[in-house]
Structures are given as C-alpha cells and as structure tokens.
Design a protein around this motif. Structure first.
Motif, mmCIF file in Angstrom:
data_model
loop_
_atom_site.group_PDB
_atom_site.id
_atom_site.type_symbol
_atom_site.label_atom_id
_atom_site.label_comp_id
_atom_site.label_asym_id
_atom_site.label_seq_id
_atom_site.Cartn_x
_atom_site.Cartn_y
_atom_site.Cartn_z
ATOM 1 N N SER A 1 0.938 -1.070 0.030
ATOM 2 C CA SER A 1 0.049 -0.110 0.126
ATOM 3 C C SER A 1 0.850 1.280 0.027
ATOM 4 O O SER A 1 0.444 2.450 -0.472
ATOM 5 N N GLU A 2 1.984 1.017 0.528
ATOM 6 C CA GLU A 2 2.999 2.159 0.307
ATOM 7 C C GLU A 2 3.559 2.298 -0.947
ATOM 8 O O GLU A 2 3.630 3.541 -1.544
ATOM 9 N N GLN A 3 3.884 1.260 -1.585
ATOM 10 C CA GLN A 3 4.671 1.397 -2.852
ATOM 11 C C GLN A 3 3.952 0.933 -3.757
ATOM 12 O O GLN A 3 4.468 0.743 -5.124
ATOM 13 N N SER B 1 -2.238 1.716 -4.734
ATOM 14 C CA SER B 1 -1.953 1.692 -3.081
ATOM 15 C C SER B 1 -3.283 1.763 -2.356
ATOM 16 O O SER B 1 -3.527 1.301 -1.317
ATOM 17 N N TYR C 1 -4.336 -0.831 0.713
ATOM 18 C CA TYR C 1 -4.818 -0.287 2.001
ATOM 19 C C TYR C 1 -6.043 -0.922 2.450
ATOM 20 O O TYR C 1 -6.462 -1.279 3.562
#
Lengths: 144, 653, 459
Positions: free
Chosen positions: B421-423, B428, B432
């Motif tokens: 979800s960050e990358q 993303s 999440y």
C-alpha cells in the motif's frame, strides 16, 4: 394338330379341377384324391403327346408316374391314418403348429348347420316266444 | 549434484511404488490390515530424503538443478519433455509435503482401521503424494498439468471414498467439475504461454523467453489471468470455492492432507512459480490480491455459524488460502521475494496447524462414532485430553495468538500488504483497503476458530448415541501425529522466519524469484516488522477469542445476542451462494443438457426406428405364415399363375 | 381308326413325327403384329369359361351355410359348353370319324364330370366313387390314344388299389355327423381362382402354340409345278372344318400360289376311293383266310378267283393310279404322291409333306411296297401252285393284310403298342424300372411302419 389339342385341353381342365380341389377341400382323403386327379391329367397329357409324336417315351413316363403315384398314395394314406390317430380328425386345418410365433390359430367361426337327425324309432323288441313281456303294454297279452 | 537429483527422483518414485504395492494388495486379505505400510514407509523415507536434500543444499552452486528425463511427446512445434527442476521453492514444498503426509499416513493407519476398502484408500493416497511431489518438481508446463490433473483425480477418488453415499458421490463430482472449470483456464494459459514463448513448454525456457522478448502487457495479462483461473479453481477461491466445503464428505485424513495442506496449495505454488510473468503483468497481481482478500473475508464470514466442525475448518482453509493469494497479489508492488516468502511462509504454517486441526477433528469424529455435528457433542476436554490440547494449539495458531506460527505468518502477510500500500503506485488505495479487510478477517478467524473449540470441548459433556462405547481417547497411532503437528504449529513459525530469516533467505535464491526481482521496480528486499499491525492483530485476536469464549464457553447458548442473530443466520445459509449458482449456472446447463439429450434421443430414435422397420414390416407379413398347408399351396399357385401369365404375355408378343 | 406310333419309332428311330393324323389342319398366315387385342379377343371365351367355373366352384364347394347347387351346376355346365364350343371352333373336330368323336366326348365328359363331382362332393366316400368314374373316363381316353397298357395299368392301380386303400382309410377314420373337413372349404374363391386360372392359362398356351405351329408347314410346302386340282374326292369331314376355318384363313396365300382347296386335297394321303378299294381288298383277304382254312386242293379255283380280286384291288391302289399299266416294279401312285415330284407330269398330283409323321408313313409304305410286291409274288406262287403250303400261305396272307392296314393308315393295331412299350421300357429304361420297383417296396414297408400302432409306448 387336330385332336392333340383337345386331349391337352381335357388334361388341362382335369389338372385345374384337381388343383382347385386340393386347395379348397379340407378332408385329407379328398385332398389326396384331388392330387391323384392332377396326376391323371398329367398322365393324359403325356399319353397324348406320345401318341402324336408317334413315340413311346410319353407312355413310358406315364407308367413310371403311375408307379410313383402308387407309392406316394400308400405313404400318404399311412400318414393320413397316423394324423387321424393323433388328432381324431381328418381335417388338415388341425395341423397349424408350424405357424409363426405370435400369429393366432385359424379357427372356423361360422357354425356348421347340423341337420336335424330324425330320431330313430325304437324298434319293437319282441320277447322270445313263450315268455310274458315284462313291460306293461296296452295290448292284450298274447297267449296264456 | 547428480546424487541429489537421484534422490529427487527417488522421492518421486517412492510414493508411486507404494501406490502400486497398495493397489496390488487390494484383493488380498493382507490388504485389509497392512496396506498402510507402503505409504507410511514411503512417506517417511521421502521425508528423510527431503531433509537430506535440504541439508545438503549448499552443494548446489546455481541454486537449482534441472533434470531432463526424455521427451514425453512431440508434435510439430510442440515439444514436451519430462524435466524436473529442484530449486528452493520446490524443495521447500517437497519437504512440507513429505513431512505432513508421513504424519497423516500414520494417523490414517489408525483412523481407517476396519474400513472397507482399506487398501484402496492407501493406494490412492500414495498416488496423490506422488502426484503432488511431481507437481512441485515439474519444470514443464504440460508435465505440471498432468500432475495437476492427477491430484484432482486423486481428490475425486478420495472425496468419493464412501461412494455408496449419494452425498459423497455428489460432492466428489462437484469438486471435480468445479476445479475443471478452473483447469480450462489453466490449459488455455499454458497454450497462450506456449505461443508467447514461440513454442517453449519448459517453465525456465518460457520465463527466459518472455523476459527477454517482453510481449505486450495485454498478452502477459491474459496469460497471468488464465493461469490464475486454474489457481482459483484448485485453491478454492471465489467464485470456485463451493466445492471445498462439500469435499468434507471424504475421510478426515483426506481432508487434512489434500484439502488443507497440499492440494489446495497447488494454486499458490503455481502463482509463486510464475512470479516472473506476474511481475511483468500490470493488472494480474491486484486482481489476485482482491480475489484473495475478498475470498478470505467471505469464507471467514461463512465459517461463523456452521454446525459441522469440518465445514468450519474447510471455510477456514479457504480463508487462509485467500490470505496467501493476498500476499501473492502484492507481487507487482513489493519485492517479489517478499511476496513469495510471505505466501510460502503462511502456506507452511497453515499446513501445520490446519492439518493438526483436521486430524484433531478426525480424532473427535472417530471417538464420537462418526458424528461431527457440533450440536451433537460437547464438553470433551476431559474425555479426550490429548486431542483437546492439540486442538487448542491449532486453534490458537489459526487465530493468530502471538508467538505461535500463525501469528508470525499472518503478520508477515500484513506487513507485505502495508508495504504494497505504500509502494503500490496506482493501487495503493486498493492495498490499504485490502489491509483492512485482512484485519477484519483476522477478527472473524479468531472468533470462529474458538467458537469451534469451545463448542467441542467446553460445556456439559454430551456424547451422541452413535458413539456407544467408543467414546475414548484415540490410540497412540493417532495421537502421536497430533502431538508432532502440534509441535510444528507451535514452534515452526518462530523458528523459520521472524528472527532467523531462514526461509526468506532460502527462497530468495530461487532462480525464478531472482528473475522476478530483476524485473520488478522495487529494490526493497526485506520486510520490516510492523509493531503497530502486530499489536492491532493481537488485539483483534484477543477480542475474537473473548467474544467466542463469552458466548460459547458453556456450550451452545440458548439465544444469541440480537446483533449477531442476522449475521449468524446469513452465515448459516452460506449467503445463499449455492442457490445463486444453482439458478445461474446449474439450471441453464441442465437445460442445455436436456436439449442435447432430446437431440440425441431424436437421432438415436431415428436410427432405432429405421432398425425397427424391417421388424415391423416382418410383423405385418407374419400373418401369412399361419401354418395351413392349403394356404401355402394357394399362395404358391397364385404366384405361379401370375408368373406363367407374365411369361406367356411376353411370349405371345 | 387311328394309327398307333410306329414300331420303328419305338426301337429308337427318331422319326420326329408330330402328327399321326393324315389330315393337316388349316392354318392362316402368321398373326399380324397388332394382335394383342385380337389375341385377347380370341381367348375371350376361355376367360369367360374360367370366370364361370370360378363362380360355380364358389357356389358348389362345401360351405357351412349351404350350397347353391343348381346355380353352381349351371355355371359349370355353361363353362364346359363354352369350352367345348371354343375348342371345336378353334381346333376343329376332335377326330376324323363320328364314332371317334362321340367316344372322345363321352370319355372326356366322364373324366371331367367325375373330377368335378370329386371336388365338390361332401362325403369322401362318394368322392372316391366319383374319382373312380374319372379314372374310367381317363382310361377311355387312353384307349383312344392307342395306349391299352396304360388303360389297364391305370385301372388296376388306381381304381383297383388306390381307391380301395382310400376306402380302407376312410373306414378307419370315421367321423360321425357333419364335420369341419367335409363341410367347409378353405378359401373357395381364391382356390377356385388359382386352379381354374391355371387351367385357363394352359388353354391359352395351347391356343398360342397352335397358332404358330402351322408355320413350318407353310414354309415347307414348296410346290414345284403345282396347282392342279386334285380330281380325287374330298375326304369326308373335311368340309365342316373348312367352313369353320373361313374366317381364320383371312385370305392368306401360300408362297406358291396354291389355293387352299387344292392344298387340302393335296395333303391327303389316300383318297376315299382308294380307301374303299383297300378295304375291299382287306375283306377279300379275310375270305382268303377262310379259304386257306379249308382244304386247299379242292378249292383251287376259288382261291385263284379271290386272289385275283384282291390283287386287282390292291394293285389298283398300290400299284398304279394310272389306268394304263400294272406297274410291275415301278413306283405307284401313292409313293409318287408322297414324294417330291422330280419327274411329275400333269397326271400326277405330287404330294409332299415335310411332316415327319407322314414321311415315316411314306417310308413304311415304301418298304411295304417293296415287300408287297414280293409278297404278292409269293402269294401268287403259293395260291397258284399245285401243292400249296398252308402255313406259309397263311403267314403271307397275314403279312399282306397288315401291310394293307398300314397303307390304310391304320399302321399297327393299338395292341402292338403294348409290346412296343415293353420293348422300350425294358431296353432303354431298365434301370428306372428296377429303381421304381425298389421304390415301391420301400413305400410299402414305409407305409406299414408309419401306420403301425404303437402299443405300450404312447408318444
């Protein structure tokens, strides 16, 4: 050929009569007699040709045909007797068991007209001489 | 190196020989008592060999051994060879398969004692083990397909083991057909990859070619999605999950081995194997993630209110497989090594505790005389202490109690999802959301697993009538595997990954993973342990366990709280999925089948009519044969007359 | 009467005679092509007769609900009459003489009547008796065909043995009262149709084959210088036939332009006058035999007288038709008339027939002629000698008599056919005789075995 044709015509009609009888009559004896009638027609045919060809071969054939007919008649009648013993009837229609499975037997539906047989009158039975009749009768007793 | 490969071939051949031996024992009287021996021996030896291979891994320089045994068939441009590949991925799977199956074989020796068809069971189990080992070792797509189908066949045969029961036969058919649907996609995917790679069928060759020649992204997408179809079918993801719950008709060892630990993980293995092309595909990973996440939540929901213990465990399997797919779904976003490791780690731990749970359920079922309905028994913790403790270990591991294996593997997956979800770039937000879904699933998982535990072992002791005098603890032949697997469920997790990183380092040396890593845009190779997520998951697990204990520690409550009632009702009805499938799929197909039957009937009816015509004509003519001599003579004479008349007419002219 | 088949033919000589009758039937030209309709018309009577016969049989054959006897009998008699008229119309009178015709009609009626009665008679015993009558009729016909042996054999075997056996079996298989087999018929209409239609077909065949048969004769009649009217009288009976043939002639002419009248005359073997003379000669010969029976020395004058008459008569016929000479060793009228005229004059009326029957007669006549003269000489010498040998004279007279009979066309008496038949049967057909004997033996044994009563073991 004058004459030959008439004999042949008679022979043909004889054969046809015999054939009709063989195909229609149901009594074994009558059937065989009609077959013999057919043979007679044929014999007449051969004899006529023999005469009109002035050769003996036709008559020779008739002789042998008659001999064979005699043998055949003996066996046929023996068989008719055996068949009668089996079925107590001289009707050829009794023997239908060689029909196809599933085909019903052919039975005669029309009833025969049985003629009224006149009742025979009872013969009068006379007692031996000298004895009283046992039955009571209206007549006077004879004698003592 | 070649000795290692020889060992690999031996691992492959041993179960096959055991299958043959057990099959030969089927008609013999010995088969009723000794048919388990070949399987147990073969699996034990195979496990030892696998351990040997793993221990001597350092002798392999390139991280992989390829072995080609010859050409299976060749037709024009299609060349299929029998080639095996031994790399860390397949070695790990091999070790897990052989280890678990040897304990389950031992268990089933006791569980199936006295059953009709004893030898048949072990023959098919041995065949299954052989096929599963072949599946993970195969380096050729068609060979993989062959083993894929073979495991499906063994699953069918074993689900339908009690074939006299109509429900079992129907369940077997359903399993086979539903997985068949997925297999169509797999087949098409293999063909597509064959085309994409200009006629290559070996996995290594295909990946090399695709990586080198980079086809269009749509084509790769298609290939990945088609392969995913097969994985969905075999691993019981939405929408093809409906067969797994019914597959519990088979004997419990079958459920443990095939439908928990090994066969259903074949889909996960396939996607892991094909990591290079999944990495190249833009959309396939996120689709995989959503399918996995959605299935996890759905299955957990469905498991809430089931009354059949094995069904709860089946839905639990579906849910955990969803976790694995979720992990694999991060392939494009995170380092492929991470994704693959997360999925494989969860696969390993899941194998341990799920097999443990199934075997415990089997032990309970064995003691309860074949009854597995939760409503029929209860309070067994004093009656069956060993089973009770083992089940507790398994349920705790499943729920994610900290420091147990399940906790570590689930957390790794959550960490991977966070990293995705960050990358993840465009996706993303999706990742999440998937994280939240995974957390919710964890809550539900804890709830239903402990609901099952409490309903079975707590509350008043109730023994159903079928148990009779059998209500006692299982014999050692059944409890020893339980203890062994419990040990694994407790300790395997912590040993493998979190502190020592044995697994991740091992798996990272897989050539395909390395290949995928080269293709991926990410560079981060290691996942950080996220304390926040761990804490949240622990809290959720405790919450779930607490609620379950509150509600069920005295057995089935008379009335559930009003909030939960509709949820439980929906769950009990399994969200009416069956009804929907029946209406959408089954009925139309039945209609088509009926039409086909009508056409076939018309055709065969026509043929039969033609064949019957002579008979009918003959029947009509049969009347002529009435057995009367004069009739025959008359017919003959009439015919002769006609003939003579005809001849005379011709002559006279 | 009718001449029997020649002995020469009996001993294997293939004479290929197709008619023993001296008279040839008249024929018309070959049928025109568009004659299907004509053909159908010409056999219309046959079809009508067959239909009437079928109708009659369906009325007369035994039926459970009673027979329409009068109707059936009427139908059958009508059919028989139609048939008789048609055959008479078609093929002419059956025989040459009245007696022959009457006898033929009588025996034919007996045969057909007996057969008809057999077919429709309900009681099988009565049927057997009717069969006996039919046999008698057929035997009479055999006699008319100069086959006395066949007649005897038929009567012995059929009327004697077979009918008696039939009656025995009837007695052993009594059925009392009305029974199915006697009072019912199986398919009377179809059976009658099959039988009579077959007979009608045969009659039609006769009709067709008799139409085409004279064609060989037409081709063969090749006349050299033909045309002269035969001054001999017509043989009696021909006139009727000629009249009936009027429409059949249809104006066809022979290739050589001879009128049919002449043709008919030409086809006669003997004229009536010659026939009478020969008969007279025969009668004288009978007297001669009487003379020979007595004392020859005393009756020498009578002898010579009778012989002279005979000689005259015979020579008149056989020797020469010409009034002029005696014809010592020359071919006489008869042979000339029967031979292709190589050197025919106006006076001679050549007669030629390709008919093998006549050719055989002709050959025989030649032989007779050859021996006849020798016989004459011999008889003459005997008659006129001082010490005649009775036995040889009788023999010679007998010989002459037979030769005259041959000339008359009588050939050999029908009684000779018996010996001829024996000759043929026991020379050419010896094996067949033996086989038939064995067959009869087997049949006898077989009949006895089959008809045995199996006492004790019931099947």
């Amino acid at each position: 050929m004058i004459g030959l044709w008439h004999f042949l015509a008679v022979s043909a009609v004889l054969f046809g009569l015999g054939l009709t009888g063989f195909l229609t009559r149901r009594n074994l004896i009558t059937m065989f007699l009609c077959a013999e009638l057919m043979l007679q027609g044929v014999a007449l045919n051969f004899a006529a040709f023999s005469r009109f060809h002035a050769q003996m071969y036709g008559q020779v054939f008739v002789v042998f045909a008659v001999a064979v007919a005699a043998a055949e008649a003996a066996l046929a009648l023996a068989l008719a007797l055996v068949l009668y013993r089996q079925a107590r009837s001289m009707d050829v229609s009794v023997w239908q068991s060689l029909r196809e499975a599933g085909v019903p037997a052919t039975v005669d539906l029309e009833p025969l007209q049985i003629p009224e047989v006149a009742q025979e009158e009872e013969e009068v039975h006379l007692p031996p001489a000298g004895l009283r009749p046992l039955d009571s009768c209206t007549e006077e007793h004879a004698g003592v | 190196m070649s000795e290692l490969m020889n060992l690999v071939w031996l691992i492959l051949i041993l179960p096959l020989a055991a299958a043959l031996a057990a099959a030969l024992m089927v008609p013999a009287r010995l088969g009723r008592t000794l048919a388990h021996v070949p399987l147990v021996v073969a699996c034990a030896c195979a496990a030892l060999l696998a351990v040997t291979i793993l221990s001597q891994w350092s002798r392999i320089p390139s991280g992989q051994i390829l072995s080609q045994a010859g050409t299976w068939f060749a037709a024009g441009q299609l060349q299929v060879s029998i080639s095996l590949a031994l790399d860390p991925l397949s070695a790990t799977m091999l070790g897990m398969i052989t280890f678990i199956s040897s304990w389950i074989a031992l268990f089933s020796a006791g569980y199936m004692a006295g059953e009709r068809g004893y030898a048949r069971f072990f023959a098919i189990m041995s065949l299954f083990v052989f096929a599963m080992c072949g599946l993970v070792l195969a380096n050729n797509f068609f060979l993989l397909l062959g083993f894929w189908e073979l495991v499906g066949l063994c699953s069918y045969l074993l689900i339908g083991y009690y074939f006299h029961r109509p429900s079992a036969a129907a369940a077997a058919r359903k399993a086979f057909l539903v997985t068949r649907l997925g297999d169509v996609g797999l087949l098409l995917g293999i063909f597509w990859l064959w085309k994409l790679s200009d006629g290559q069928t070996d996995l290594t060759a295909v990946f090399d070619h695709v990586v080198r020649h980079r086809p269009a992204s749509g084509e790769i997408d298609l290939a990945c999605l088609l392969l995913l179809c097969g994985a969905i079918g075999k691993s019981a993801q939405f929408p093809l999950y409906v067969w797994l719950a019914d597959a519990m008709e088979g004997p419990t060892p079958v459920s443990a081995l095939i439908h928990a630990a090994t066969m259903v993980t074949a889909g996960v293995y396939l996607v892991s194997r094909c990591a290079p092309i999944f990495v190249l595909s833009p959309t396939a990973p996120i689709i995989t993630a959503w399918i996995g996440g959605g299935t996890a939540l759905l299955a957990a929901f469905l498991a809430l209110a089931q009354t059949d213990l094995k069904r709860i465990l089946a839905y639990s399997t579906v849910s955990q497989l969803g976790y694995m797919f979720l992990a694999l779904g991060t392939l494009g976003a995170v380092h492929p090594g991470m994704a693959v490791v997360a999925a494989l780690f969860h696969l390993l731990t899941h194998a341990f505790y799920k097999a443990l749970l199934f075997l415990s359920a089997g032990s309970v079922m064995h003691a309860m005389g074949g009854v597995i309905d939760l409503r029929a028994f209860g309070g067994l913790r004093r009656l069956m202490p060993i089973t009770h403790l083992c089940f507790l270990c398994g349920a705790a591991a499943l729920a994610g109690v900290p420091l147990l294996s399940g906790f570590w593997s689930k957390d790794l997956i959550l960490d991977t999802v966070i990293a995705a979800s960050e990358q993840g770039g465009a996706y993303s937000g999706g990742y999440y959301l998937l994280l939240l879904i995974a957390l919710a699933t964890a809550l539900l998982t804890a709830f239903y697993s402990f609901r099952a535990y409490f309903l079975t072992f707590w509350g008043p002791q109730r023994i159903p009538a079928e148990a009779g005098e059998y209500a006692h603890e299982s014999p050692p032949v059944m409890t020893i595997p339980l203890i062994a697997l419990a040990a694994g469920a407790l300790g395997a997790g912590i040993l493998l990954e979190p502190l020592t990183h044995v697994l991740s380092r091992f798996l990272a040396t897989t050539p395909t993973v390395q290949q995928a890593a080269q293709l991926s845009l990410t560079t981060e190779g290691q996942v950080h342990f996220d304390w926040t997520v761990a804490l949240i998951s622990t809290v959720l697990a405790a919450l779930g366990i607490g609620v379950a204990g509150l509600l069920y520690h005295r057995g089935e409550p008379r009335q559930l709280p009003a909030i939960l009632e509709p949820i439980m009702a929906l769950s009990r009805r399994e969200l009416y999925v069956e009804a929907v499938y029946q209406a959408i799929i089954v009925r139309p197909l039945e209609g088509v089948a009926f039409l086909a039957k009508v056409c076939d009937g018309a055709l065969s009816g026509t043929v039969r009519l033609i064949a019957a015509l002579p008979g009918m004509v003959g029947q009509g003519f049969r009347v002529i044969h009435n057995g009367l001599v004069q009739f025959y003579a008359l017919a003959m004479m009439l015919g002769l007359t006609v003939l003579v008349a005809f001849v005379l007419l011709r002559v006279a002219r | 009467m009718l001449a029997g088949p020649g002995k020469g033919a009996a001993i294997g000589q293939r004479n290929d005679i197709s008619s023993a009758f001296p008279c040839e039937k008249m024929h018309e030209a070959p049928m025109p092509e568009s004659s299907l309709v004509m053909m159908v018309n010409s056999i219309g009577p046959v079809v009508l007769a067959v239909l009437l016969a079928v109708l009659g049989s369906s009325w007369l054959l035994p039926r459970p609900r009673g027979r329409f006897v009068s109707g059936g009998v009427t139908a059958w008699i009508a059919a028989a009459v139609i048939l008789a008229v048609w055959s008479y119309h078609r093929w002419g009178r059956p025989t040459l003489e009245l007696v022959g015709s009457v006898l033929f009609l009588l025996f034919a009626s007996a045969a057909l009547g007996g057969g008809a009665t057999l077919v429709v008679q309900r009681n099988p015993a009565r049927g057997a008796i009717a069969f006996a009558f039919a046999i008698l009729g057929v035997c009479g016909l055999f006699l008319l065909l100069a086959a006395p042996f066949l007649m005897a054999v038929t009567i012995i075997v059929y009327a004697g043995a077979i009918i008696v056996t039939f009656l025995f079996v009837l007695m052993l298989s009594q059925t009392a009262g009305p029974s199915d087999e006697n009072d019912r018929s199986r398919e009377p209409l179809l059976g009658g149709l099959a039988g009579f239609a077959f007979a009608g077909l045969v009659l039609w065949l006769l009709h067709i084959s008799s139409l085409g048969n004279g064609s060989t004769l037409v081709r063969a009649v090749e006349w050299g210088e033909v045309g002269r009217q035969n001054q001999t009288e017509r043989v009696e009976g021909r006139a009727d036939v000629d009249e009936d043939r009027e429409e059949n002639r249809s104006g066809g002419t022979t290739p050589s332009g001879i009128t049919p009248q002449t043709q008919k005359e030409l086809l006669t073997v003997l004229t009536n006058a010659e026939r009478q003379k020969l008969r007279e000669a025969l009668r004288r010969l009978d007297h001669a035999e009487e003379i020979l029976a007595g004392d020859l020395r005393q009756e020498r004058e009578k002898r010579i007288g009778y012989f002279e008459t005979v000689k005259d008569l015979v020579i008149q016929v056989v020797g020469a038709a010409r009034e002029d000479e005696m014809g010592a060793a020359r071919e006489g009228t008869l042979s000339e008339r029967l031979v292709l005229p190589v050197h025919a004059t106006e006076a001679s009326v050549p007669l030629y027939r390709s008919d093998p029957q006549v050719r055989a007669v002709m050959a025989q006549v030649q032989r007779v002629r050859a021996t006849n003269w020798r016989t004459f000489k011999h008889i003459e010498s005997q008659f006129l000698s001082e010490r005649p040998e009775k036995a040889s004279m009788e023999r010679e007279v007998q010989l002459l008599r037979q030769e005259l009979l041959v000339l008359l066309g009588y050939g050999e008496t029908p009684a000779r056919t018996v010996s001829n038949l024996g000759y043929v049967v026991y020379s050419e057909y010896l094996l067949a005789v033996e086989v038939v004997g064995v067959l009869l033996l087997i049949a006898t044994v077989g009949a006895v075995t089959v008809a045995q009563r199996h006492t004790g073991e019931r099947e």
